[in-house]
Scaffold this active site. Structure first.
Site, mmCIF file in Angstrom:
data_model
loop_
_atom_site.group_PDB
_atom_site.id
_atom_site.type_symbol
_atom_site.label_atom_id
_atom_site.label_comp_id
_atom_site.label_asym_id
_atom_site.label_seq_id
_atom_site.Cartn_x
_atom_site.Cartn_y
_atom_site.Cartn_z
ATOM 1 N N HIS A 177 5.237 58.249 37.118
ATOM 2 C CA HIS A 177 4.503 57.393 36.184
ATOM 3 C C HIS A 177 4.460 55.958 36.723
ATOM 4 O O HIS A 177 5.471 55.425 37.143
ATOM 5 C CB HIS A 177 5.170 57.391 34.799
ATOM 6 N N TYR A 180 6.510 52.926 23.765
ATOM 7 C CA TYR A 180 7.638 52.427 22.958
ATOM 8 C C TYR A 180 7.026 51.598 21.825
ATOM 9 O O TYR A 180 6.364 50.605 22.067
ATOM 10 C CB TYR A 180 8.549 51.534 23.814
ATOM 11 N N PRO A 198 19.473 55.019 24.225
ATOM 12 C CA PRO A 198 18.437 55.632 25.077
ATOM 13 C C PRO A 198 17.169 54.787 25.226
ATOM 14 O O PRO A 198 16.303 55.106 26.021
ATOM 15 C CB PRO A 198 18.133 56.953 24.361
ATOM 16 N N LYS A 217 18.475 54.672 30.479
ATOM 17 C CA LYS A 217 19.410 54.363 31.556
ATOM 18 C C LYS A 217 20.575 55.353 31.692
ATOM 19 O O LYS A 217 21.308 55.292 32.670
ATOM 20 C CB LYS A 217 20.006 52.955 31.335
ATOM 21 N N TYR A 267 13.378 48.255 34.037
ATOM 22 C CA TYR A 267 13.086 49.622 33.610
ATOM 23 C C TYR A 267 13.078 50.586 34.804
ATOM 24 O O TYR A 267 13.655 51.677 34.732
ATOM 25 C CB TYR A 267 11.725 49.670 32.894
HETATM 26 C C1 PHB Z 1 12.770 61.164 26.711
HETATM 27 O O1 PHB Z 1 11.711 61.577 27.231
HETATM 28 O O2 PHB Z 1 13.597 61.934 26.158
HETATM 29 C C2 PHB Z 1 13.057 59.689 26.748
HETATM 30 C C3 PHB Z 1 12.237 58.862 27.501
HETATM 31 C C4 PHB Z 1 12.495 57.494 27.541
HETATM 32 C C5 PHB Z 1 13.572 56.978 26.812
HETATM 33 C C6 PHB Z 1 14.402 57.821 26.057
HETATM 34 C C7 PHB Z 1 14.143 59.186 26.025
HETATM 35 O O3 PHB Z 1 13.816 55.639 26.839
#
Ligand code: PHB
Ligand code: APR
Length: 389
Positions: A72, A200, A292, A296, A384
């Site tokens: 990505h 997000y 999450p 990380k 990130y």
């Molecule tokens: C996920 O795809 O489970 C996932 C992706 C990004 C995050 C947390 C979980 O920051």
């Protein structure tokens, strides 16, 4: 000596460390409390920093990831209908890889089997001993029989609830913790992702995240109060709440469907120092936990493994103790930077009970600043995609 390195825990940290050490000719024994099926049943996050991708390549565990994973170039941060694209590729020259942790763990187990390494499942009552002696020892019970192995070093890869961290005397440990007053309700659904990159979302109703595993498997989360139970949330209620938090354009095109997994996870930030106690070294969740929001968890485990495997190879093949003596200090430097990023993403994107309108205005203003400042977007992107090892 029964083995050079005893590894407590057969999750991603323990398996990746075992893979790299055995590739370097160092013997290991992995002691895992659960069955392999149970380890592989855990649904975890799905974003790999490029440093983690390169670690898996170095470990020779990259083929399926390269064919089934999705690189990505960026992600979106939103506040209601304000959508800000963070273009990792343009801002940092790097990408991230979307590939589930469960798949990484399965690939590691397959590679370990192919290498014929020793992984012992369903061990009980593990005790780590003689860390200040010429040889360390690990005792455990297997099928009712007490066992003991001797080793040069012990890697504590046994997660937050493991025995390794607690083997370091409490008075010698310095622990830092922030427990967040909310959790993430997550679902997996066999539906096409609502967007080609992760979103997000910040909204007056709280945080949401639109993620994915592949073109037919979506992963979604919404912030919920810690008092909520999974059974409080029907699929219909989840989809409705998720849509209310996404930008309206995205919500309108979203395909919904039955959840094939649904769970609530608490959020905490946690670090335990030091990472070394004599011949014992802490790795991954045994030493630290991140919310999450910054994706990380697995990636920090990978950088711990990077530092420790190099230190152990130097010590056991060249007698060079530099890495061993600096592991805790070096690993903690990167851990704390990821801790800060995960904490900032979490406080920036979640609604806190009892907050005043100023807090919501600050979150909105943060998104507006990201929209107007390439420097702000680059700072977020650098963290990130993963800071250098
Ligand atoms: C996920 O795809 O489970 C996932 C992706 C990004 C995050 C947390 C979980 O920051
Ligand atoms: N003895 C043996 N094994 C143990 C013990 C013990 N006393 N306690 C725990 N374990 C095992 C667990 O069953 C688990 O399989 O140690 C393993 C630890 O794995 P994780 O908790 O996954 O931790 P880690 O390998 O560091 O991976 C970190 O996993 O939990 C996610 O978000 C986290 O993505 C991050 C990644």
């Amino acid at each position: 000596m029964d083995t050079q390195v005893a590894i407590i825990g057969g999750g991603p940290s323990g398996l990746l460390l075992s893979q790299l050490l055995n590739k370097a000719g160092i013997s290991t024994i992995v002691l895992e409390r659960s069955t392999r099926e149970h380890v592989l049943s855990r649904i975890r996050a799905g974003i790999l920093e490029w440093g983690t991708v390169e670690m898996l390549r170095k470990a020779g565990v990259n083929l399926r990831m390269e064919s089934e994973g999705f690189p990505h170039d960026g992600c979106y941060m939103t506040d209601e209908d304000l959508m800000v694209h963070i273009d990792f590729k343009e801002l940092t020259g790097k990408q991230v890889m979307v590939y589930g942790q469960t798949e990484v763990t399965a690939d590691l187990y397959a590679a370990q089997d192919a290498m014929g390494t020793q992984i012992i499942h369903e061990v009980e009552d593990v005790k780590i001993l003689d860390l200040d002696q010429e040889e360390a020892a690990v005792e455990y019970t297997l099928k009712g029989e007490r066992k003991r192995i001797t080793c040069a070093y012990v890697a504590g890869c046994d997660g937050f609830h493991g025995v390794s961290r607690k083997t370091i005397p409490e008075e010698k440990r310095r622990e830092f913790e922030r427990v967040y007053p909310f959790g993430w309700l997550g679902i997996l659904s066999e539906t096409p992702p609502c967007n080609d990159e992760l979103i997000y979302c910040n909204s007056p109703r709280g945080f949401a995240l639109a993620s994915m595993r592949n073109a037919k498997l979506s992963r979604y989360y919404i912030q919920v109060p810690l008092t909520d139970k999974v059974e409080d949330w029907s699929d219909e209620a989840f989809w409705e709440e998720l849509k209310s938090r996404l930008p309206s354009e995205t919500a309108a095109k979203m395909q919904t469907g039955p959840s094939i997994e649904k769970s609530i996870a608490p959020l905490r930030s946690f670090v335990s120092e030091p990472l070394r106690w004599g011949r014992l070294f802490l790795v991954g969740d045994a030493a630290h936990i991140v919310p999450p929001t910054g994706a990380k968890g697995l990636n920090l485990a990978a950088s711990d493994v990077h530092y420790l495997h190099e230190a152990l190879v130097d010590a056991l093949t060249k007698g060079d103790m530099t890495g061993i003596d600096t592991y805790s200090e070096v690993a903690l430097k990167r851990i704390w930077k990821a801790m800060r990023f995960s904490w900032s993403m979490t406080t920036m994107m979640h609604r806190f009970d009892g907050e005043d309108e100023f807090a919501g205005a600050m979150r909105r203003s943060t998104l507006e600043h990201l929209a107007s400042s390439e420097t702000a977007r680059r700072e977020l992107a650098e963290n990130y995609i993963g800071l250098p090892y």
